[in-house]
Design a protein around this motif. Structure first.
Motif, short mmCIF file in Angstrom:
data_model
loop_
_atom_site.label_atom_id
_atom_site.label_comp_id
_atom_site.label_asym_id
_atom_site.label_seq_id
_atom_site.Cartn_x
_atom_site.Cartn_y
_atom_site.Cartn_z
N ASN A 43 0.87 -1.18 0.00
CA ASN A 43 0.00 0.00 0.00
C ASN A 43 0.91 1.23 0.00
OD1 ASN A 43 -1.45 2.31 1.00
ND2 ASN A 43 -3.08 0.93 1.70
N ARG A 44 0.97 1.92 -1.14
CA ARG A 44 1.89 3.06 -1.26
C ARG A 44 1.44 4.25 -0.42
NH1 ARG A 44 3.40 3.33 -7.76
NH2 ARG A 44 4.09 1.16 -7.98
N SER A 45 0.13 4.48 -0.35
CA SER A 45 -0.37 5.66 0.37
C SER A 45 0.06 5.64 1.83
CB SER A 45 -1.89 5.72 0.31
OG SER A 45 -2.34 5.76 -1.02
N ASP A 46 -0.05 4.47 2.45
CA ASP A 46 0.28 4.34 3.87
C ASP A 46 1.67 3.74 4.09
OD1 ASP A 46 -2.18 5.41 4.77
OD2 ASP A 46 -3.16 3.49 4.39
N GLU A 47 2.40 3.53 2.99
CA GLU A 47 3.77 2.99 3.05
C GLU A 47 3.82 1.67 3.84
OE1 GLU A 47 6.61 6.00 4.12
OE2 GLU A 47 6.16 7.20 2.33
N TYR A 214 -0.62 -1.58 -8.63
CA TYR A 214 -0.36 -0.18 -8.99
C TYR A 214 -0.04 -0.01 -10.47
CZ TYR A 214 -0.64 1.02 -4.13
OH TYR A 214 -1.12 1.22 -2.87
N ARG A 223 -1.81 5.14 -9.87
CA ARG A 223 -3.12 4.87 -9.30
C ARG A 223 -3.25 3.36 -9.09
NH1 ARG A 223 -6.49 3.41 -13.81
NH2 ARG A 223 -5.50 3.96 -15.78
N THR A 224 -4.20 2.96 -8.26
CA THR A 224 -4.40 1.52 -8.07
C THR A 224 -5.19 0.97 -9.25
OG1 THR A 224 -6.55 1.54 -6.95
CG2 THR A 224 -4.60 1.96 -5.58
#
Length: 341
Positions: A43-47, A214, A223-224
């Motif tokens: 999950n890139r947003s929350d690393e 991704y 984007r996902t």
């Protein structure tokens, strides 16, 4: 020739740096695990990092599950590879030829129209403009995409990679077993092979430890892939696995835990010449090495998903590479293979 452990791990690390690889890697020879590594973010947003037990999508790598399911039903006497689609499935296809068999569907030689035809479409996402992907959760939901289309070519005349054929096979599994396709695979393949982390999950209710896929954009953004794929994968692809689970599949298949020896051999036999230097069995690509011995290959490509695994029976060697980006799996696997060749 076998590679030293350090050399193998050094090669993997170097490939990861070069590719910016995101996903997980597993290498096992005999009883020895030689590499079990993960990279990048689930999950890139929350690393949230990918871990070795993260579940990753494998796209069309799942076609072997469908082929095994069909072959199990053949072993049980509920189906035959020579049976026709009409005999096996109570669904009307007004423009399909009558002599399409299970064998044709398994070997991509049926000639049925492909709902995603790579000769006609570049972008899988184009499909969901007219059929919203959030409505596609059962195999029957795929039918409007191909049910009333004409044949692409006469049955048996050539190999043409075909997703529709495997949707049809999944529908046959459902009719013959009386179970939903994903439940059938869970009970008769994943559970039997000890693939306890694997499953066909819905994109809007993913279980824990599941990576998002991704899509990297030309401007450096991303984007996902949630709007690029069906909400739930079908019998043509879309399950999630861990890399270790996928190696367990090879072991269970080779140890005849899933099929009789005779049917396993048939699944892994050359049935048709395919593309470039590949031939095709049932749900599996076959490739010859320089000495002429066969090894088995599975591959998967979807927006935000890239997957590759090989099994070398003469070396008892399995390599599994799952990526939650649109590329990198083949390059990583080739880097690992080069150490043995």
């Amino acid at each position: 020739m076998n590679m030293s452990m350090n050399n193998l791990l050094e090669r993997i690390e170097a490939a990861q740096t070069k590719l910016n690889f995101s996903g997980a890697v597993f290498v096992k020879q005999g009883d020895s695990i030689l590499a079990h590594r993960s990279y990048g973010y689930a999950n890139r947003s929350d690393e949230i990092p990918n871990k070795v037990n993260t579940r990753l999508g494998i796209a069309s790598g799942c076609k072997i599950f469908t082929a095994i399911a069909i072959a199990q039903l053949v072993d049980q006497g509920k189906l035959s590879f020579d049976a026709t689609l009409k005999q096996c499935l109570q669904v009307s296809f007004p423009y399909f030829e009558d002599n399409i068999t299970v064998h044709h569907l398994l070997t991509h030689t049926s000639g049925v129209p492909d709902y995603f035809d790579e000769e006609e479409m570049d972008d899988f996402e184009q499909l969901w403009i007219t059929t919203p992907m959030y409505h596609v959760r059962r195999l029957h939901d795929f039918l409007p995409l191909f049910q009333h289309k004409p044949m692409k070519f006469p049955v048996g005349s050539r190999f043409h990679y075909n997703n529709t054929g495997f949707i049809l096979l999944g529908l046959i599994v459902e009719q013959a077993s009386g179970m939903s396709f994903s439940d059938y695979v869970q009970k008769n393949i994943f559970d039997k092979a000890g693939m306890m982390d694997s499953g066909y999950f819905e994109s809007d209710r993913l279980p824990g430890r599941t990576a998002l896929g991704y899509i990297d954009l030309p401007d450096g953004g991303w984007r996902t892939n949630i709007y690029a794929l069906p909400a739930k994968g079908g019998s043509d692809g879309g399950a999630y696995v861990t890399v270790a689970d996928m190696a367990r599949l090879w072991e269970a298949l080779m140890n005849h835990q899933l099929l009789s020896k005779e049917t396993t051999d048939l699944l892994l036999s050359v049935h048709t010449e395919a593309e470039k230097d590949f031939s095709y069995g049932y749900g599996v690509w076959l490739q010859k090495n320089a000495e002429g011995s066969l090894h088995y290959v599975l591959m998967g490509y979807d927006p935000g998903v890239n997957f590759r695994t090989v099994f070398y029976p003469d070396r008892a060697l399995s390599i599994v590479v799952c990526s939650n980006r649109s590329g990198g799996a083949y390059e990583m696997l080739s880097t690992i293979e080069d150490g043995w060749n």
